[in-house]
Each structure stands twice: as structure tokens, then as C-alpha cells.
Design an enzyme around this catalytic site. Sequence first.
Site: not given
Ligand SMILES: [Zn+2]
Length: 428
Positions: A58-59, A303, A307
Site C-alpha cells: 500500500h503506497l 501487505d 498509517h
Molecule cells: Zn487485504
Amino acid sequence: MTSYLIKNARILGGEPQDLLLKDGVIAAIGTRLAEDGATVVDAEGLIALPGLVDLHTHLREPGREDAETVLTGTRAAAKGGFTAVHAMANTFPVADTAGVVEQVWRLGKESGYCDVQPVGAVTIGLEGKQLAELGTMADSAASVRVFSDDGKCVDDAVIMRRALEYVKAFGGVIAQHAQEPRLTEGAQMNEGAVSGELGLRGWPAVAEESIIARDVLLAAHVGSRLHVCHVSTAGSVEIIRWAKSKGWDVTAEVTPHHLLLTDELVRSYDPVYKVNPPLRTEADVLALREALADGTIDAVATDHAPHPSEDKDCEWAAAAMGMVGLETALSVVQQTMVETGLMGWSDVADRMSARPAVIGGLTAQGRPVSVDEPANLVLVDPAYRGAVNPDSFATRSRNTPYRGRDLPGRVVATFLRGRATVLDGDLV
Ligand SMILES: [Zn+2]
């Protein structure tokens, strides 16, 4: 362009050899190589692996640049030994059009630290109701081949069937975040003994396993390709093993944190351990390790889910789900898989580079460490021991579950097409 002469590296853990990186490729491998003008890298004691490939990153750009950008995320990837990452589609706006996937792809090109292959959303806005324009994203400059609503499950069986049918035309794959939504409403952690004691709403294993069972049957029915994201339970492993025994085109990934951590950690109520799917039990961890070792699970995928602190430094129930992982993935795999004797370094290269590249359709990544191959390479010091210090991370976020924990191994250097992105453990 600088050429590099790497001295005495142990390729996949083998005998020490020299490697000459020149003009973007591995130009020579041998003993006592020499090259005028090349920068010499002393790799005594270091393992050489092909550049790592992440199927699940997730960038956060566009939309949540306070958590991560393509630049900071690819810098973190390089520090973790990665030369390619697949950028998940749950951005703002969602990567459900050619415009957004091309934007992410261009930002990756500009970063220069790591190849960025955008993942396209399966449904418009990740809402699970209407198929996104999968063909347009496939035909775009980003050549999308992996589609996922990750963060959400494509729970409608008809939509899932159509998506699987649609991507066959261009050799695509649907990567499913397997989570039956009704069974996991308000879920806070793994459903089991610990959730019962703590009084937190549980996320039962069956919510993952029932979707995987349905999806492998759907994929077989329409003759398409399914990839299962972040497998987290022993039961999921059994279903995937069964599907593979049938010869169905199903692949799966496991995260480093599901190979190491258990739901016992939730007793601390520290939201750094809150993740989706949740940390499971020791029995699940052992089943996942075994499945990765025997090839039932094809790949390790991080993954990586950055945050900002305000979304994590709060009470458990209010905290966001997810952990950063790019900069610790290889160390966790070394500890859980190599130092336990379950896998050798050639298996690590297979599960963290070759197979994820094949699943993602990347033809110039995940290649063998051989002459004339692209010079995508990582040098690892397996003897290194040290506590994880998030202050040294390149990611913009600090939500690591390993702060202060001793993990083995350190990425000393990373090369992307013959250019150093990391040297002496620091970004170039
Ligand atoms: Zn997921």
C-alpha cells in the site's frame, strides 16, 4: 553509468563468487573478476539474491500522502531489498480507471528506487457492485494484470465470477482479500480463546476459509486464475492445497507478520498489533510456515500498510488496521523460515522474487542470478543481529510491530537494473 564489481558474494547461499554489473545486466560471474573503472563492493559473507518482488504494497498515493507516497514507499522498498512492488488500488481516488493506474505508474518511474506495478480495482470504488474497466486498465500504459479490491472482499459471487472470466482475455488474475463481510462485522481480532477472554469482537477463520473455498471453485468453473491475498489460517492452507491438487490455477501469499506473530500479542491492547486479517494462533503460524516451505503458499507478500500515528496511537477499537513491512520482511523470513531449517536461500529467492514476479506478470523481474539477466540484486548480511529501530525507516509511517525486537539479517545493498539504490545499508 557506473558499473559494479561485487566481490565474494554467495549467490543463493552458495560458494563465494564475483559478479560484474554493467549496462543494467549481470555481465559476468566468476572468481577473481576484474574490471577497470568499476566500483568495487566487498560482499564477503553476504548472500546475493535476485531483487525482491512484493505482490502487496500500500503506497497510499494518491490521497493519503500523510501516511506514504510513492517516493517514500519505494525508498522503503529499496531498503528492504525490493526491486518491484505491486501498488494496491485502495487509494483516494481508487485506482479503478486507466487515469489513476497510469498516475501511480508514472510516479513509480519518477521515483527511480523500485519498479511500481499498479494493481487495478476489481469494482468501481471498491464498492463490490459494478466491475471496473478492467480491460482499459490492462491496455493502459501501466499494463495492469493484477486486480484486487484489497481492503475489501469481492463478496458477490456473480461479480467475482464475471471478474474471473473477464481477465482471462489478457492473462490477468484476481487477487482476493478473502473476508466474508457479514461474519466479520465489527471484528477487532481473531475469534478464539483470546478474544473471548478480552471481550473483543472476533474475526473467525471461517470468514476467510468460506470465501477461499467459494473462489477456488469459481476459478475452476470458469477456467481462470485466482490469487489469494494474505492467507492467515490453517484451514485456508488445506483448501488451497486441495485446489492445487486438482490442478486449478490458484496461487497464494502469506505476510511476514502471519509467519511470526500470534493473537496473544493483542493482550497488550497495543494497536500496532491490529491488522486485517488478524494475527491468528500458534497452530496457524506453524501451518503457514509449513505451507510456504512446501510450496502450497507460493509467495511472501508484505501487505505493507502505513498509517500516520494519529490513526494508530489511540484505543484499540478506534485504531486503523495494518502494519508497515517492507523494511523488515526479509529479516522475518530469515528468522521464521531459514533459521528454523524450513527453507534455504534459494527457496527465499523463489518465494520472494521468482514466483511473485510470475504471478504479477513481470517478465524482467524475479529472474535468476545469471549472466545476461537484468541486474536486479540484493546483498544480505545474514549474520547481522540487531533490534529494529523504526527511526531508521524510510517509510513515512512508524506502525511496525517489531520496534525493539531482535531480528536477524540486514540488507546491505540493492541494485535496480545495475544501479545501486542502497549501498552500505543506506539509500543512494
Ligand atoms: Zn487485504
